[in-house]
Write an enzyme that holds these catalytic residues in place. Structure first.
Site, PDB file in Angstrom:
ATOM      1  N   ASP A  70      -7.588  -5.344  -1.650  1.00 48.05           N
ATOM      2  CA  ASP A  70      -7.205  -4.522  -0.498  1.00 48.05           C
ATOM      3  C   ASP A  70      -8.099  -4.886   0.689  1.00 48.05           C
ATOM      4  O   ASP A  70      -9.303  -5.114   0.546  1.00 48.05           O
ATOM      5  CB  ASP A  70      -7.347  -3.032  -0.846  1.00 48.05           C
ATOM      6  CG  ASP A  70      -6.610  -2.144   0.143  1.00 48.05           C
ATOM      7  OD1 ASP A  70      -5.605  -1.527  -0.255  1.00 48.05           O
ATOM      8  OD2 ASP A  70      -7.036  -2.078   1.325  1.00 48.05           O
ATOM      9  N   VAL A  75       2.390   1.479   3.549  1.00 45.82           N
ATOM     10  CA  VAL A  75       3.122   0.208   3.461  1.00 45.82           C
ATOM     11  C   VAL A  75       4.294   0.411   2.503  1.00 45.82           C
ATOM     12  O   VAL A  75       4.094   0.744   1.323  1.00 45.82           O
ATOM     13  CB  VAL A  75       2.213  -0.944   2.970  1.00 45.82           C
ATOM     14  CG1 VAL A  75       3.026  -2.226   2.814  1.00 45.82           C
ATOM     15  CG2 VAL A  75       1.044  -1.167   3.935  1.00 45.82           C
ATOM     16  N   HIS A 127       3.530  -0.500  -4.375  1.00 38.70           N
ATOM     17  CA  HIS A 127       2.296  -1.156  -4.816  1.00 38.70           C
ATOM     18  C   HIS A 127       1.474  -0.198  -5.660  1.00 38.70           C
ATOM     19  O   HIS A 127       1.484   1.012  -5.445  1.00 38.70           O
ATOM     20  CB  HIS A 127       1.483  -1.661  -3.623  1.00 38.70           C
ATOM     21  CG  HIS A 127       1.265  -0.645  -2.551  1.00 38.70           C
ATOM     22  ND1 HIS A 127       2.242  -0.333  -1.626  1.00 38.70           N
ATOM     23  CD2 HIS A 127       0.206   0.135  -2.262  1.00 38.70           C
ATOM     24  CE1 HIS A 127       1.773   0.589  -0.801  1.00 38.70           C
ATOM     25  NE2 HIS A 127       0.546   0.906  -1.169  1.00 38.70           N
TER      26      HIS A 127
HETATM   27  P1  AMP Z   1      -0.727   2.838   0.916  1.00 38.17           P
HETATM   28  O1  AMP Z   1      -1.442   3.709   1.933  1.00 38.17           O
HETATM   29  O2  AMP Z   1      -0.715   3.382  -0.472  1.00 38.17           O
HETATM   30  O3  AMP Z   1       0.642   2.442   1.408  1.00 38.17           O
HETATM   31  O4  AMP Z   1      -1.622   1.531   0.799  1.00 38.17           O
HETATM   32  C1  AMP Z   1      -1.513   0.441   1.639  1.00 38.17           C
HETATM   33  C2  AMP Z   1      -2.756  -0.364   1.437  1.00 38.17           C
HETATM   34  O5  AMP Z   1      -2.538  -1.674   1.920  1.00 38.17           O
HETATM   35  C3  AMP Z   1      -4.001   0.175   2.163  1.00 38.17           C
HETATM   36  O6  AMP Z   1      -5.021   0.449   1.218  1.00 38.17           O
HETATM   37  C4  AMP Z   1      -4.371  -0.954   3.117  1.00 38.17           C
HETATM   38  O7  AMP Z   1      -5.760  -1.105   3.255  1.00 38.17           O
HETATM   39  C5  AMP Z   1      -3.741  -2.159   2.437  1.00 38.17           C
HETATM   40  N1  AMP Z   1      -3.387  -3.269   3.284  1.00 38.17           N
HETATM   41  C6  AMP Z   1      -2.666  -3.250   4.433  1.00 38.17           C
HETATM   42  N2  AMP Z   1      -2.519  -4.484   4.930  1.00 38.17           N
HETATM   43  C7  AMP Z   1      -3.141  -5.329   4.065  1.00 38.17           C
HETATM   44  C8  AMP Z   1      -3.339  -6.747   4.014  1.00 38.17           C
HETATM   45  N3  AMP Z   1      -2.842  -7.552   4.960  1.00 38.17           N
HETATM   46  N4  AMP Z   1      -4.059  -7.248   2.982  1.00 38.17           N
HETATM   47  C9  AMP Z   1      -4.554  -6.443   2.032  1.00 38.17           C
HETATM   48  N5  AMP Z   1      -4.391  -5.107   2.015  1.00 38.17           N
HETATM   49  C10 AMP Z   1      -3.704  -4.557   3.019  1.00 38.17           C
END
Ligand code: AMP
Ligand code: ZN
Length: 116
Positions: A32, A98, A102
């Site tokens: 992450d 996102v 995931h």
């Molecule tokens: P959620 O809030 O459960 O949708 O988690 C989305 C996660 O994606 C968050 O913990 C972000 O830090 C992570 N995230 C967003 N963009 C990226 C990226 N380009 N590479 C790695 N992690 C990311």
């Protein structure tokens, strides 16, 4: 947002760089960007699914694979015995930001329950 614009689809096919820790035909696991624990890995299906809310019986194999992969990464990296947390944030109240399903795999510190 279309699948074309999905950042996790772009990570899965390499259009956006990531620190990959594991991949196979079904899923990709990467660190992450904003870790919430000493280990914070995201495990995503290669196939785009918006959220757990949008998953159906056709995704049964992929969903099972994501959880089995979390357990396997935990054993391989040596934190399975100490313990870890697996989280799937879903939709607005679940804190999902996102919209490509995931699994968060968090480890390296104790976690409280219930989470905030
Ligand atoms: P959620 O809030 O459960 O949708 O988690 C989305 C996660 O994606 C968050 O913990 C972000 O830090 C992570 N995230 C967003 N963009 C990226 C990226 N380009 N590479 C790695 N992690 C990311
Ligand atoms: Zn996607």
């Amino acid at each position: 947002m279309s699948v074309e614009d999905c950042i996790f689809c772009k990570i899965a096919d390499g259009r956006i760089p990531s620190e990959r820790v594991y991949e196979d035909d079904t899923c990709v696991a990467f660190n992450d960007l904003v870790p919430q624990a000493p280990t914070h890995i995201l495990i995503i299906p290669r196939e785009h699914i918006d959220s757990l809310d949008k998953a159906s019986a056709t995704h049964k194999g992929a969903l099972g694979h994501l959880l089995l992969t979390a357990g396997s990464i935990a054993r391989d990296r040596g934190f399975a015995e100490n313990g870890y947390r697996v989280v799937i944030n879903t939709n607005a109240d679940g804190g999902q930001t996102v919209f490509h399903l995931h699994v968060h795999l968090l480890a390296g510190r104790p976690f409280i329950f219930p989470p905030g």
